[in-house]
Write an enzyme that holds these catalytic residues in place. Structure first.
Site, PDB file in Angstrom:
ATOM      1  N   ARG A 298      43.916  33.576  68.051  1.00  0.00           N
ATOM      2  CA  ARG A 298      44.498  34.978  68.306  1.00  0.00           C
ATOM      3  C   ARG A 298      46.215  34.865  68.507  1.00  0.00           C
ATOM      4  O   ARG A 298      46.776  35.926  68.403  1.00  0.00           O
ATOM      5  CB  ARG A 298      43.763  35.517  69.405  1.00  0.00           C
ATOM      6  CG  ARG A 298      42.390  35.897  69.013  1.00  0.00           C
ATOM      7  CD  ARG A 298      41.722  36.601  70.446  1.00  0.00           C
ATOM      8  NE  ARG A 298      42.340  37.921  70.537  1.00  0.00           N
ATOM      9  CZ  ARG A 298      42.095  38.798  71.350  1.00  0.00           C
ATOM     10  NH1 ARG A 298      41.191  38.540  72.156  1.00  0.00           N
ATOM     11  NH2 ARG A 298      42.811  40.007  71.576  1.00  0.00           N
TER      12      ARG A 298
ATOM     13  N   LYS B 225      53.269  37.852  68.574  1.00  0.00           N
ATOM     14  CA  LYS B 225      52.005  38.801  68.398  1.00  0.00           C
ATOM     15  C   LYS B 225      52.321  40.063  69.067  1.00  0.00           C
ATOM     16  O   LYS B 225      52.146  41.252  68.468  1.00  0.00           O
ATOM     17  CB  LYS B 225      50.968  38.072  68.921  1.00  0.00           C
ATOM     18  CG  LYS B 225      49.742  38.703  69.229  1.00  0.00           C
ATOM     19  CD  LYS B 225      48.488  37.904  69.854  1.00  0.00           C
ATOM     20  CE  LYS B 225      48.648  37.871  71.336  1.00  0.00           C
ATOM     21  NZ  LYS B 225      47.972  39.025  72.275  1.00  0.00           N
ATOM     22  N   ASN B 226      52.764  40.103  70.136  1.00  0.00           N
ATOM     23  CA  ASN B 226      52.837  41.325  70.991  1.00  0.00           C
ATOM     24  C   ASN B 226      53.939  42.269  70.607  1.00  0.00           C
ATOM     25  O   ASN B 226      53.797  43.334  71.220  1.00  0.00           O
ATOM     26  CB  ASN B 226      52.634  40.951  72.329  1.00  0.00           C
ATOM     27  CG  ASN B 226      51.317  40.454  73.043  1.00  0.00           C
ATOM     28  OD1 ASN B 226      50.425  40.496  72.297  1.00  0.00           O
ATOM     29  ND2 ASN B 226      51.400  39.835  74.184  1.00  0.00           N
TER      30      ASN B 226
ATOM     31  N   CYS C 260      37.718  43.423  80.311  1.00  0.00           N
ATOM     32  CA  CYS C 260      38.166  42.194  79.622  1.00  0.00           C
ATOM     33  C   CYS C 260      38.237  41.084  80.712  1.00  0.00           C
ATOM     34  O   CYS C 260      37.967  41.047  81.804  1.00  0.00           O
ATOM     35  CB  CYS C 260      39.562  42.510  79.158  1.00  0.00           C
ATOM     36  SG  CYS C 260      40.895  41.295  78.907  1.00  0.00           S
TER      37      CYS C 260
ATOM     38  N   ARG D  89      41.532  46.372  83.342  1.00  0.00           N
ATOM     39  CA  ARG D  89      42.435  46.838  82.244  1.00  0.00           C
ATOM     40  C   ARG D  89      42.173  48.191  81.742  1.00  0.00           C
ATOM     41  O   ARG D  89      41.768  48.574  80.671  1.00  0.00           O
ATOM     42  CB  ARG D  89      42.435  45.742  81.002  1.00  0.00           C
ATOM     43  CG  ARG D  89      42.840  44.257  81.474  1.00  0.00           C
ATOM     44  CD  ARG D  89      42.977  43.554  80.429  1.00  0.00           C
ATOM     45  NE  ARG D  89      44.173  43.778  79.650  1.00  0.00           N
ATOM     46  CZ  ARG D  89      44.774  43.323  78.571  1.00  0.00           C
ATOM     47  NH1 ARG D  89      43.904  42.257  78.087  1.00  0.00           N
ATOM     48  NH2 ARG D  89      45.843  43.499  77.991  1.00  0.00           N
TER      49      ARG D  89
ATOM     50  N   ASP E 150      51.506  36.145  81.291  1.00  0.00           N
ATOM     51  CA  ASP E 150      51.266  35.356  80.144  1.00  0.00           C
ATOM     52  C   ASP E 150      51.526  33.938  80.073  1.00  0.00           C
ATOM     53  O   ASP E 150      51.210  33.166  79.129  1.00  0.00           O
ATOM     54  CB  ASP E 150      51.628  36.200  78.671  1.00  0.00           C
ATOM     55  CG  ASP E 150      50.984  37.391  78.532  1.00  0.00           C
ATOM     56  OD1 ASP E 150      49.649  37.583  79.314  1.00  0.00           O
ATOM     57  OD2 ASP E 150      51.334  38.106  77.742  1.00  0.00           O
TER      58      ASP E 150
HETATM   59  C1  EPZ Z   1      50.303  43.786  77.489  1.00  0.00           C
HETATM   60  O1  EPZ Z   1      49.070  43.994  77.680  1.00  0.00           O
HETATM   61  C2  EPZ Z   1      50.118  42.444  76.605  1.00  0.00           C
HETATM   62  N1  EPZ Z   1      49.254  42.699  75.482  1.00  0.00           N
HETATM   63  C3  EPZ Z   1      49.319  41.501  77.530  1.00  0.00           C
HETATM   64  O2  EPZ Z   1      49.461  40.149  76.886  1.00  0.00           O
HETATM   65  C4  EPZ Z   1      50.193  41.235  78.795  1.00  0.00           C
HETATM   66  O3  EPZ Z   1      49.553  40.121  79.647  1.00  0.00           O
HETATM   67  C5  EPZ Z   1      50.460  42.350  79.498  1.00  0.00           C
HETATM   68  O4  EPZ Z   1      50.983  43.254  78.507  1.00  0.00           O
HETATM   69  C6  EPZ Z   1      51.346  42.169  80.887  1.00  0.00           C
HETATM   70  O5  EPZ Z   1      52.694  41.707  80.226  1.00  0.00           O
HETATM   71  C7  EPZ Z   1      49.960  43.113  74.328  1.00  0.00           C
HETATM   72  O6  EPZ Z   1      51.158  43.332  74.416  1.00  0.00           O
HETATM   73  C8  EPZ Z   1      49.190  43.480  73.084  1.00  0.00           C
HETATM   74  P1  EPZ Z   1      49.754  46.509  80.947  1.00  0.00           P
HETATM   75  P2  EPZ Z   1      48.752  45.625  78.195  1.00  0.00           P
HETATM   76  O7  EPZ Z   1      49.577  47.781  80.344  1.00  0.00           O
HETATM   77  O8  EPZ Z   1      49.880  46.532  77.656  1.00  0.00           O
HETATM   78  C9  EPZ Z   1      47.549  48.270  84.377  1.00  0.00           C
HETATM   79  C10 EPZ Z   1      48.352  38.207  75.750  1.00  0.00           C
HETATM   80  O9  EPZ Z   1      47.630  37.189  76.261  1.00  0.00           O
HETATM   81  N2  EPZ Z   1      47.441  49.343  83.832  1.00  0.00           N
HETATM   82  O10 EPZ Z   1      51.400  46.226  80.940  1.00  0.00           O
HETATM   83  O11 EPZ Z   1      47.328  45.893  78.146  1.00  0.00           O
HETATM   84  C11 EPZ Z   1      46.887  46.889  83.972  1.00  0.00           C
HETATM   85  O12 EPZ Z   1      45.566  46.942  84.421  1.00  0.00           O
HETATM   86  C12 EPZ Z   1      47.978  39.615  76.527  1.00  0.00           C
HETATM   87  O13 EPZ Z   1      48.803  38.054  75.071  1.00  0.00           O
HETATM   88  C13 EPZ Z   1      46.682  50.670  84.394  1.00  0.00           C
HETATM   89  O14 EPZ Z   1      46.312  50.480  85.453  1.00  0.00           O
HETATM   90  O15 EPZ Z   1      49.271  45.380  79.709  1.00  0.00           O
HETATM   91  C14 EPZ Z   1      47.642  45.946  84.584  1.00  0.00           C
HETATM   92  O16 EPZ Z   1      47.432  45.655  85.974  1.00  0.00           O
HETATM   93  C15 EPZ Z   1      47.055  39.695  77.535  1.00  0.00           C
HETATM   94  N3  EPZ Z   1      46.328  51.560  83.489  1.00  0.00           N
HETATM   95  C16 EPZ Z   1      49.010  46.367  84.525  1.00  0.00           C
HETATM   96  O17 EPZ Z   1      48.797  47.777  84.416  1.00  0.00           O
HETATM   97  C17 EPZ Z   1      46.821  51.585  82.198  1.00  0.00           C
HETATM   98  O18 EPZ Z   1      46.600  52.704  81.466  1.00  0.00           O
HETATM   99  C18 EPZ Z   1      50.023  46.018  83.321  1.00  0.00           C
HETATM  100  O19 EPZ Z   1      49.247  46.104  82.206  1.00  0.00           O
HETATM  101  C19 EPZ Z   1      47.321  50.570  81.677  1.00  0.00           C
HETATM  102  C20 EPZ Z   1      47.844  49.428  82.553  1.00  0.00           C
END
Ligand code: EPZ
Length: 433
Positions: free
Chosen positions: A401, A22-23, A118, A123, A309
């Site tokens: 999902r 998915k991701n 969320c 996030r 995850d």
């Molecule tokens: C991706 O989310 C995945 N989603 C998530 O999977 C997964 O949990 C996550 O990466 C971490 O591995 C998809 O790929 C669609 P991040 P993403 O940006 O990209 C902080 C699932 O269950 N951050 O790597 O949104 C954030 O708050 C889902 O399939 C900022 O501060 O995650 C977090 O603490 C849930 N500012 C950390 O970085 C930003 O602009 C990592 O988030 C972006 C992120």
């Protein structure tokens, strides 16, 4: 709303195939915006989030169709008719923000709703926005939307991210492939889904080096072409099903499972006493029913660390391991919502901020439970496979999902699992009539 009913305590034997990720599929679909030629994704999973991304892209003018071949999804953005990602779609699926970079790259403008909070944490998307500004985009945040434009097109830049972000790396990678000059992404995410996206973009004509390391270099090109790309196997689905025979006992071959995608999970599962062997078509995971596992500590981290995850699913396993396991969640601040539900099934878990202490019990007992996100839901399904008696998991839409044919895959290995279809309410019946 549908629910899933499970009767636990039966060991699992058989095989479970792993679907496309998915991701990986979601950013790959967004990459279709970057060319007017068709992009065909093989092994694309049939999931609610993939359908939502398809609908979002459809609203932008991208043609999206499933070919007769199972798992083949084609997209063609001959012309972009709208640059707006509306709130109604973005609030359902945060990954909608991934259209921002490609729209700016191709159309030099975009209007994308901000996703908001969320269930698992705040996030923010500040890193996406700061990175795009560094590439020359002008952003205005108003009415809950980001209005972005780059009148002369995007320009390459060096972007150092303070935090490793999967989504920001993907958005910036897709923006940079059509920007003028060189872009260097420092402290980039190293997740396999980033590598998959880079490989697809390269097949489309992009010039990218270093994906899979924390420095990615992109030389912008004038235009991209269409391509055929096979979506990476889903390492989180893979890991979830690897944990199923570990939790319930038995022996299951996970078809398409690869050590390089789930190394950190394998290391922790083996430390807990689960047997994992290479098999002709993937990995075989076994545990003798009734054999007690050992407690282990885990700490979530960006790839190649232990994935956030898979934290809920691993917690389900550790609720029955002998001794005390400490789980540190370092990625999302509110990702222990499954703990109180597991407690309702007899688990002993103490949560303090980003840390959970799991005190292993002999067995869990079935109960009605519900979860607030996708991975928490599958964690409860796993717990239900081992629990005595019946477990009913509500809010199945979370599972839809991210888990294709969940009941079919688990029942093929002997799990007693079925979907309870919701009866339409009297009001809904009247509306249909
Ligand atoms: C991706 O989310 C995945 N989603 C998530 O999977 C997964 O949990 C996550 O990466 C971490 O591995 C998809 O790929 C669609 P991040 P993403 O940006 O990209 C902080 C699932 O269950 N951050 O790597 O949104 C954030 O708050 C889902 O399939 C900022 O501060 O995650 C977090 O603490 C849930 N500012 C950390 O970085 C930003 O602009 C990592 O988030 C972006 C992120």
């Amino acid at each position: 709303m549908d629910r899933i009913a499970l009767r636990g305590g039966k060991p699992l034997f058989g095989e479970i195939p792993v679907s496309g990720a998915k991701n990986a599929a979601l950013p790959l679909m967004a990459a279709a915006i970057l060319t007017d030629e068709p992009l065909t994704l093989l092994n694309a999973p049939a999931l609610a989030d993939v359908a939502t991304m398809g609908a979002l892209l459809g609203g932008l003018g991208v043609e999206v169709w499933r070919d007769r071949v199972v798992g083949q999804l084609s997209l063609r953005a001959s012309a972009i008719e709208s640059c707006v990602a509306p709130y109604d779609v973005v609030r359902k699926m945060r990954a909608s923000i991934l259209v921002l970079g490609p729209l700016l790259a191709r159309e030099h403008k975009a209007q994308v709703s901000l996703p908001g909070g969320c269930a698992i944490g705040a996030r923010p998307v500040d890193l996406h926005l700061k990175g795009l500004e560094a590439l020359g985009a002008q952003l205005d945040l108003r009415e809950g939307y980001v209005f972005a434009e780059a009148p002369g097109g995007l320009k390459g830049a060096r972007i150092v991210s303070p935090v490793v972000s999967v989504g920001a790396t993907e958005n910036l990678l897709m923006a940079a492939v059509l920007a003028k000059g060189e872009t260097v992404l420092e402290n980039a995410a190293r997740e396999p889904e980033i590598v998959d996206l880079a490989e697809c973009l390269r097949a489309m004509g992009a010039r990218i080096e270093g994906e899979g390391s924390s420095t990615i270099r992109i030389q912008g090109v004038e235009r991209l072409r269409g391509a055929n790309h096979r979506v990476l196997p889903d390492r989180i689905e893979m890991g979830s099903y690897m944990l199923a025979p570990a939790v319930a006992g038995g022996s299951v071959e996970i078809l398409g499972a690869r050590r390089d995608l789930v190394g950190a999970l394998i290391e922790r599962m083996e430390a807990a006493g689960v047997s994992i062997e290479d098999s002709p078509r993937g990995l075989r995971v076994s545990r003798k029913p009734g054999e007690r596992l050992r407690a282990v500590d885990i700490e979530t981290a960006p790839f190649p660390g232990f994935p956030t995850d898979l934290q809920a699913q691993m917690m389900a396993l550790l609720t029955m391991a002998e001794g005390e396991s400490r789980i540190e969640e370092t990625i999302f601040e509110n990702r222990f919502m499954h703990a109180p539900e597991l407690t309702r099934m007899g688990a002993r878990i103490e949560v303090h901020g980003g840390s959970a202490l799991v005190k292993g019990v002999e067995r869990l007992k079935g109960a009605p439970v519900m979860a607030t996100d996708l991975r928490a839901s599958i964690g409860l399904i796993l717990a239900g496979l081992a629990a005595e008696g019946e477990t009913i998991v509500s809010r199945v839409y979370h599972l839809d999902r991210g888990y294709e044919r969940l009941e079919a895959k688990l029942s093929a290995c002997g799990a007693e699992i079925r979907r309870l279809r919701d009866q339409p309410t009297t009001a809904a019946r009247a509306a249909v009539a």
